[in-house]
Design a protein around this motif. Sequence first.
Motif, PDB file in Angstrom:
ATOM      1  N   LEU A 187      44.230  38.689  39.140  1.00 19.46           N
ATOM      2  CA  LEU A 187      43.334  39.695  39.714  1.00 19.46           C
ATOM      3  C   LEU A 187      42.018  39.750  38.965  1.00 19.46           C
ATOM      4  CD1 LEU A 187      42.763  42.141  41.596  1.00 19.46           C
ATOM      5  CD2 LEU A 187      43.875  43.573  39.851  1.00 19.46           C
ATOM      6  N   LEU A 188      42.102  39.791  37.631  1.00 19.83           N
ATOM      7  CA  LEU A 188      40.899  39.969  36.812  1.00 19.83           C
ATOM      8  C   LEU A 188      40.044  38.714  36.730  1.00 19.83           C
ATOM      9  CD1 LEU A 188      42.389  42.047  33.839  1.00 19.83           C
ATOM     10  CD2 LEU A 188      41.076  42.890  35.801  1.00 19.83           C
ATOM     11  N   GLU A 189      40.673  37.552  36.710  1.00 15.15           N
ATOM     12  CA  GLU A 189      39.925  36.321  36.462  1.00 15.15           C
ATOM     13  C   GLU A 189      39.645  35.508  37.723  1.00 15.15           C
ATOM     14  OE1 GLU A 189      41.533  33.982  33.297  1.00 15.15           O
ATOM     15  OE2 GLU A 189      41.889  35.709  32.002  1.00 15.15           O
ATOM     16  N   VAL A 190      40.350  35.784  38.800  1.00  4.91           N
ATOM     17  CA  VAL A 190      40.160  34.993  40.021  1.00  4.91           C
ATOM     18  C   VAL A 190      39.726  35.878  41.196  1.00  4.91           C
ATOM     19  CG1 VAL A 190      41.245  33.440  41.689  1.00  4.91           C
ATOM     20  CG2 VAL A 190      41.854  33.292  39.259  1.00  4.91           C
ATOM     21  N   GLU A 191      40.562  36.850  41.543  1.00  4.14           N
ATOM     22  CA  GLU A 191      40.320  37.612  42.768  1.00  4.14           C
ATOM     23  C   GLU A 191      39.079  38.508  42.674  1.00  4.14           C
ATOM     24  OE1 GLU A 191      44.001  39.235  44.631  1.00  4.14           O
ATOM     25  OE2 GLU A 191      44.999  38.266  42.941  1.00  4.14           O
ATOM     26  N   ALA A 197      46.663  28.703  44.264  1.00  2.00           N
ATOM     27  CA  ALA A 197      46.400  27.682  43.247  1.00  2.00           C
ATOM     28  C   ALA A 197      46.445  28.304  41.851  1.00  2.00           C
ATOM     29  CB  ALA A 197      45.050  27.031  43.501  1.00  2.00           C
ATOM     30  N   ALA A 198      45.878  29.521  41.724  1.00  2.00           N
ATOM     31  CA  ALA A 198      45.898  30.203  40.428  1.00  2.00           C
ATOM     32  C   ALA A 198      47.326  30.525  40.008  1.00  2.00           C
ATOM     33  CB  ALA A 198      45.066  31.488  40.506  1.00  2.00           C
ATOM     34  N   THR A 199      48.142  30.939  40.970  1.00  2.00           N
ATOM     35  CA  THR A 199      49.553  31.230  40.678  1.00  2.00           C
ATOM     36  C   THR A 199      50.279  29.966  40.234  1.00  2.00           C
ATOM     37  OG1 THR A 199      49.558  33.019  42.319  1.00  2.00           O
ATOM     38  CG2 THR A 199      51.692  32.158  41.626  1.00  2.00           C
ATOM     39  N   ALA A 200      49.980  28.858  40.916  1.00  2.00           N
ATOM     40  CA  ALA A 200      50.616  27.585  40.559  1.00  2.00           C
ATOM     41  C   ALA A 200      50.205  27.127  39.158  1.00  2.00           C
ATOM     42  CB  ALA A 200      50.242  26.518  41.585  1.00  2.00           C
TER      43      ALA A 200
END
Length: 219
Positions: A129-133, A117-120
């Motif tokens: 990586l920094l803000e989601v994972e 979803a973040a990629t979309a």
Amino acid sequence: MNEIWNYLQQNRDAVLDALGQHVVLAVLPLLIGVLLALPVGYLGVRFGWLYHPILNVSGVIYAIPSLAVFVALPYVLGTQILSPVNIVVALAIYTLALMARTVADGLRSVDPALTEAATAMGYQRTRRLLEVELPLAAPVILAGVRVAAVSNISLVSVGALLGVGGLGALFTRGFQLFYTAPIVVGIVLSVLLAAIADLLIVLFQRAVTPWTRVAAGRN
């Protein structure tokens, strides 16, 4: 009890110096090890074929007795046997070995649907990586940090056998003099230090992962 209190009054400066050294020797390698473990753990997730080799190497390193590492490092680094650098490097290596797997497992625990979803939404790999994972993996990673912190606080004392070891110096002094007061003081302060470190990490985790409390409240 009076004996312990008298010892603290007469040796307050020495005890505080040992406590301060213990904190530095435990916290500095913890920070170094965690910072090094983040990219190593990420590589284990980014390139799946690296995951198991990282786990295997980490397990082997962590199984090496700490005293053997403390003794060998001066020959490897060219430092003096009494140099605190040996303790810092050794514990940073142990922290890296412990945390590399934890970071990898934390990142692997993130729901792939969320990263997709973040990629979309247009998140590039670094930003994702920094803000989601990493935020979603924080509970798992910080659980490992708690273990590493307590482990470091314990292992620093082993360095006292080489003449460097913070509160461990109180243990060796007490055994040499057949005097229980410094041993008791060293044990109590070590336990308190571990408890305070664990509490601070828990409070930090609660601050950076507020959504976990909301989810727990719903359950």
